[in-house]
Design an enzyme around this catalytic site. Structure first.
Site, PDB file in Angstrom:
ATOM      1  N   HIS A  66      78.204  10.949  16.785  1.00 33.85           N
ATOM      2  CA  HIS A  66      77.360  10.759  15.590  1.00 33.85           C
ATOM      3  C   HIS A  66      77.561   9.335  15.097  1.00 33.85           C
ATOM      4  O   HIS A  66      78.675   8.952  14.773  1.00 33.85           O
ATOM      5  CB  HIS A  66      77.754  11.747  14.497  1.00 33.85           C
ATOM      6  CG  HIS A  66      77.615  13.173  14.934  1.00 33.85           C
ATOM      7  ND1 HIS A  66      76.472  13.906  14.725  1.00 33.85           N
ATOM      8  CD2 HIS A  66      78.461  13.991  15.605  1.00 33.85           C
ATOM      9  CE1 HIS A  66      76.622  15.116  15.250  1.00 33.85           C
ATOM     10  NE2 HIS A  66      77.826  15.205  15.792  1.00 33.85           N
ATOM     11  N   LEU A  67      76.465   8.573  15.065  1.00 33.24           N
ATOM     12  CA  LEU A  67      76.577   7.166  14.659  1.00 33.24           C
ATOM     13  C   LEU A  67      76.096   6.922  13.232  1.00 33.24           C
ATOM     14  O   LEU A  67      76.242   5.824  12.706  1.00 33.24           O
ATOM     15  CB  LEU A  67      75.821   6.268  15.646  1.00 33.24           C
ATOM     16  CG  LEU A  67      76.405   6.245  17.071  1.00 33.24           C
ATOM     17  CD1 LEU A  67      75.565   5.364  17.984  1.00 33.24           C
ATOM     18  CD2 LEU A  67      77.853   5.765  17.067  1.00 33.24           C
ATOM     19  N   ARG A  68      75.496   7.945  12.605  1.00 29.69           N
ATOM     20  CA  ARG A  68      75.151   7.912  11.177  1.00 29.69           C
ATOM     21  C   ARG A  68      74.055   6.935  10.779  1.00 29.69           C
ATOM     22  O   ARG A  68      73.723   6.860   9.610  1.00 29.69           O
ATOM     23  CB  ARG A  68      76.395   7.635  10.309  1.00 29.69           C
ATOM     24  CG  ARG A  68      77.565   8.586  10.531  1.00 29.69           C
ATOM     25  CD  ARG A  68      77.205  10.009  10.228  1.00 29.69           C
ATOM     26  NE  ARG A  68      78.381  10.897  10.252  1.00 29.69           N
ATOM     27  CZ  ARG A  68      78.332  12.175  10.613  1.00 29.69           C
ATOM     28  NH1 ARG A  68      77.176  12.734  10.963  1.00 29.69           N
ATOM     29  NH2 ARG A  68      79.415  12.923  10.600  1.00 29.69           N
ATOM     30  N   ASN A  98      71.115  13.822  13.978  1.00 30.75           N
ATOM     31  CA  ASN A  98      71.217  14.243  12.570  1.00 30.75           C
ATOM     32  C   ASN A  98      71.405  13.043  11.649  1.00 30.75           C
ATOM     33  O   ASN A  98      72.374  12.924  10.921  1.00 30.75           O
ATOM     34  CB  ASN A  98      72.340  15.273  12.374  1.00 30.75           C
ATOM     35  CG  ASN A  98      73.714  14.725  12.689  1.00 30.75           C
ATOM     36  OD1 ASN A  98      73.843  13.815  13.497  1.00 30.75           O
ATOM     37  ND2 ASN A  98      74.727  15.271  12.041  1.00 30.75           N
ATOM     38  N   HIS A 236      79.864  21.786  22.361  1.00 29.24           N
ATOM     39  CA  HIS A 236      81.195  22.145  21.833  1.00 29.24           C
ATOM     40  C   HIS A 236      81.519  23.646  21.716  1.00 29.24           C
ATOM     41  O   HIS A 236      81.775  24.149  20.639  1.00 29.24           O
ATOM     42  CB  HIS A 236      81.458  21.476  20.488  1.00 29.24           C
ATOM     43  CG  HIS A 236      80.372  21.623  19.457  1.00 29.24           C
ATOM     44  ND1 HIS A 236      79.808  22.829  19.119  1.00 29.24           N
ATOM     45  CD2 HIS A 236      79.767  20.690  18.694  1.00 29.24           C
ATOM     46  CE1 HIS A 236      78.901  22.613  18.189  1.00 29.24           C
ATOM     47  NE2 HIS A 236      78.852  21.338  17.905  1.00 29.24           N
ATOM     48  N   ASN A 282      83.290  22.101  12.588  1.00 32.99           N
ATOM     49  CA  ASN A 282      82.432  23.220  12.944  1.00 32.99           C
ATOM     50  C   ASN A 282      81.931  23.027  14.370  1.00 32.99           C
ATOM     51  O   ASN A 282      81.326  22.008  14.661  1.00 32.99           O
ATOM     52  CB  ASN A 282      81.243  23.298  11.975  1.00 32.99           C
ATOM     53  CG  ASN A 282      80.587  24.655  12.000  1.00 32.99           C
ATOM     54  OD1 ASN A 282      81.167  25.624  12.482  1.00 32.99           O
ATOM     55  ND2 ASN A 282      79.375  24.744  11.493  1.00 32.99           N
ATOM     56  N   ASP A 309      82.572  14.588  19.911  1.00 29.00           N
ATOM     57  CA  ASP A 309      81.904  15.049  18.696  1.00 29.00           C
ATOM     58  C   ASP A 309      82.350  14.183  17.503  1.00 29.00           C
ATOM     59  O   ASP A 309      82.589  14.670  16.408  1.00 29.00           O
ATOM     60  CB  ASP A 309      82.176  16.536  18.421  1.00 29.00           C
ATOM     61  CG  ASP A 309      81.251  17.108  17.339  1.00 29.00           C
ATOM     62  OD1 ASP A 309      80.327  16.393  16.909  1.00 29.00           O
ATOM     63  OD2 ASP A 309      81.464  18.271  16.932  1.00 29.00           O
ATOM     64  N   HIS A 313      83.275  10.662   8.495  1.00 31.98           N
ATOM     65  CA  HIS A 313      83.072  10.927   7.063  1.00 31.98           C
ATOM     66  C   HIS A 313      84.096  10.105   6.297  1.00 31.98           C
ATOM     67  O   HIS A 313      85.198   9.863   6.796  1.00 31.98           O
ATOM     68  CB  HIS A 313      83.306  12.401   6.732  1.00 31.98           C
ATOM     69  CG  HIS A 313      82.272  13.327   7.281  1.00 31.98           C
ATOM     70  ND1 HIS A 313      80.961  13.316   6.871  1.00 31.98           N
ATOM     71  CD2 HIS A 313      82.362  14.315   8.210  1.00 31.98           C
ATOM     72  CE1 HIS A 313      80.287  14.248   7.533  1.00 31.98           C
ATOM     73  NE2 HIS A 313      81.114  14.868   8.359  1.00 31.98           N
TER      74      HIS A 313
END
Lengths: 427, 315
Positions: A66-68, A98, A236, A282, A309, A313
């Site tokens: 996830h690179l945001r 996402n 995952h 999760n 994964d 944050h």
């Protein structure tokens, strides 16, 4: 400039190679590789890297990152995520859709690729959204996204719960020749609970989700794969039952693959007992028996790929009550020491570990990379498996530091990363 | 005897000896509440903050009275009046309180582990006044004190807890406290209210309430906490729940002739317990409330660094 990596232990699962030798890189390609490698007579114009006592591997591939960016650049952006990737040994990473806006159309896909090109530290391959805005209501523009560079489709953390739509997702993705990746979770069962359901969640007093939240969706999807014949990849997986479902599906010849995160191979639900929100993820960490099944699954190839994964944050999402903290752990920069720790413990063989981080994900996604074959694009990583370092805000390139390893000393460090023939990281 | 804990985060970290220290100390403190001048100078000059991030009347008032009787300076923060409604995090609230140097923070919060989170971040002693579905240690202690008032020994006692065990911090703390003290703990409810792992915590698990309460020395009814279920459906309706699991006159005849009826309150009359049982001769529900003050006095005294022996010697 040409690069010569001398006297390293070269492990290249694509050619079943594990030998001491040299790697010569010229014009962005592997020119020589192995114990028979012919060394150039003149090395003044060549960058020489001493590989003595080090591991020399194909550049690692992470198919779940996830690179945001766009939308949450304060947590990570494509530049910082790429820097973290190259520092962690990755030359190819696949970023999940996402973001905000979601990567559900070619405009966003192009933006991601443009930014990745600007930073130039690794290959970023976007995974597009399966459904518009990741809402699970209608198909996204997969055709145009594939044209623009998406290598797979997924709604990431939002499992497509509508079974009829999921059937169409599989058929549509099949049309464009790419796999659909599902985060299997029945949210009506999991209810966003932060912990695996068992005696430890009872002791911790935390809301909990049983494994069936994952397996019920996985089972449904495997039957839809049987119906559609589409390529399907389970993201995952976290429990013994899921490993068994994948094993059975593969034995029946279904076009199914699966991945496990390094964290799920390492931790169990016991790590959550201190309410450290850096353990909240999760799917949640499950029992020792589940972890053992995941390890076996990776060993025997039931689980194809090992992933990070990587989910950055900040303290805004993590310095909170356990219930209110966001799910997710970073991983790009810690997978090498964590993986080597599993090798050290005798849980997995080094060769299989490397394969699960190189040729296996390349095969799942039908992409290049993960090999040191002569003529291949020169993606190479050099690892000092004895070097110790401390995981903290100052050593991490990621903008975030949400990992249970924060403040801890680990062993195993990437000392050089060559991406497409250029030395993009070295210590 | 020595009490080595800086915080009271739950029953789980406590030993049997720790529990006896608190119970014996509370026994000594009871007498203060029976005096005409109900105040001793024990905690004079100490500052206690009651941080209640979830509605509470009984527990908050009980802590407050305990603090006043020990002469502590206390202040209350409740959720409606706090900065939480302005978007402040628990951590910021706590560090701001910490800047004013309180000795003890009593916290109630609907998220499990919040007291543990605070204990890592601030210097004050933390007392858990209920965290999510996790623990409510002072409630379990006051329940034990009430049982101790009536029964000679915890060893061999049979105690049944009836109701929504899965969502009850009172049940979890009581299972651990009573097991540590040597009693047999039974839990009963429909399977929707019994989460996995209860047997490993030391409880015997029943779905048949009559089988669970037969011959027990103590039966505790738990309140059905509709507001904590977040839309989950655990039973058909309160009418059927009352019929199948409520403590009523007929059912209560199954317990030991000298058995006690307990309830942590507040009561839903006619749901988990009928009025005649709640107010009947076996009921010790109001004694539990009275004992709450003594237990909280004992806990605050220990958190302030008081020695159990000093109080014993004064007697």
């Amino acid at each position: 400039m040409d690069i010569l990596i001398k006297n390293g232990r070269i492990i290249d699962p694509s050619r079943n190679m594990d030998e001491k030798g040299h790697v010569l890189i010229s014009n962005g390609k592997i020119k020589e590789c192995g114990k028979e490698a012919k060394l150039p007579t003149q090395t003044s114009d060549i960058r020489v890297i001493d590989g003595e006592g080090k591991l020399v591997l194909p550049g690692l591939i992470d198919m779940h990152t996830h690179l945001r960016e766009p939308g949450e650049e304060y947590k990570e952006d494509i530049a910082s995520g790429s820097a973290a990737a190259s520092a962690g040994g990755f030359t190819t990473i696949c970023c999940m859709p996402n973001t905000n806006p979601a990567n559900d159309c070619r405009a966003v896909t192009r933006l991601i690729l443009e930014k990745a090109k600007e930073s130039g530290l690794c290959r970023v391959l976007p995974i597009g959204a399966m459904t518009k805005e990741r809402k699970g209501e209608s198909l996204a523009e997969m055709g145009e996204m594939v044209e623009s560079g998406c290598v797979a489709f997924s709604d990431d953390g939002d499992c497509v719960s509508n079974s009829g739509l999921m059937r169409r997702v599989l058929e549509y993705a099949k049309t464009f020749g790419v796999p659909a990746i599902q985060h299997c979770e029945d949210k009506k069962i999991s209810r966003d609970a932060p912990m695996h359901e068992g005696v430890l969640s009872t002791r911790a007093g935390l809301a909990s989700q049983p494994s069936v939240a994952e397996t019920s969706m996985l089972y449904r999807d495997l039957e839809l794969v049987r119906l559609t014949g589409a390529r399907y990849h389970a993201a995952h997986i976290s429990c013994a039952e899921s490993v068994e479902l994948i094993r059975r599906a593969k034995s029946q010849g279904l076009p199914v693959t699966a991945e496990v995160t390094i964290n799920h191979l390492t931790y169990t639900d016991a790590v959550c007992m201190d309410y450290d929100t850096n353990t909240k993820v999760n799917p949640p960490f499950r029992t020792k028996a589940d972890r053992a099944a995941l390890r076996d699954g990776l060993k025997d190839g039931t689980i194809d790929a090992l992933v990070t994964d990587h989910a950055p944050h900040t303290s805004i999402e993590k310095a909170l009550e356990y219930d209110y903290a966001s799910f997710g752990i970073i991983g790009l920069e810690t997978i090498v020491p964590m993986g080597l720790a599993l090798v050290e413990e005798g849980i997995i063989e080094l060769k299989r570990l490397v394969e699960a981080l190189t040729t296996a994900p390349a095969k799942v996604l039908s992409i290049d990379g993960g090999t040191l074959a002569v003529g291949a694009p020169a993606d190479v990583v050099v690892i000092d498996k004895n070097a110790k370092w401390t995981v903290d805000e100052t050593t991490l390139r990621s903008k975030s530091s949400n990992t249970p390893l924060l403040g801890k000393e680990v062993q195993g460090r990437v000392t050089a990363t060559v991406y497409n023939g250029s030395l993009v990281h070295s210590v | 005897m020595e009490f080595k804990h800086r915080h009271l985060l739950g029953i789980e970290p406590l030993s049997r000896d720790d529990l006896h220290i608190i119970l014996n100390l509370a026994d000594s403190f009871k007498e203060i509440s029976r005096r005409r001048i109900k105040k001793v100078p024990t905690l004079r000059g100490r500052t206690v903050v009651n941080l209640f991030m979830e509605p509470s009347t009984r527990t908050r008032v009980s802590f407050e009275i305990a603090q006043k009787r020990l002469s502590a300076d206390s202040t209350n923060i409740s959720v409606a009046a706090s900065s939480v409604v302005k978007g402040e995090t628990l951590l910021d609230t706590a560090t701001n309180l910490e800047a004013m140097n309180p000795d003890i923070i009593v916290i109630r919060h609907k998220a499990a582990g919040s007291p543990h989170f605070l204990a890592r971040e601030v210097n004050a002693s933390i007392v858990n006044a209920g965290d999510g579905f996790h623990e409510h240690p002072t409630q379990a202690l006051l329940d034990c004190l009430t049982i101790k008032d009536h029964k000679s020994d915890f060893e061999g006692l049979k105690v049944a807890i009836v109701g929504d065990i899965a969502h009850s911090r009172v049940a979890h703390s009581n299972i651990m406290a009573l097991s540590k003290l040597g009693s047999e703990v039974r839990v009963a409810g429909p399977a929707t209210m019994l989460q996995p792992g209860l047997d490993e915590l030391g409880a015997k698990v029943f779905t048949d309430v009559e089988a669970a309460i037969e011959g027990v020395d103590v039966v505790m009814a738990l309140r059905i906490q509709q507001e904590r279920l977040g839309g989950d459906s655990l039973f058909a309706n309160t009418r059927e729940y009352a019929r199948k699991y409520g403590l009523n006159r007929e059912r209560i005849e199954l317990i030991h002739p000298e058995g006690l009826v307990m309830h942590p309150g507040p009561i839903n009359r006619g749901v988990e317990i009928t009025p005649d049982v709640a107010d009947g001769k076996r009921s010790v529900i109001l004694e539990q409330v009275a004992n709450g003050v003594a237990i909280r006095m004992a806990v605050l005294y220990l958190m302030a660094g008081g020695s159990p022996d000093d109080i014993a010697n004064q007697k």
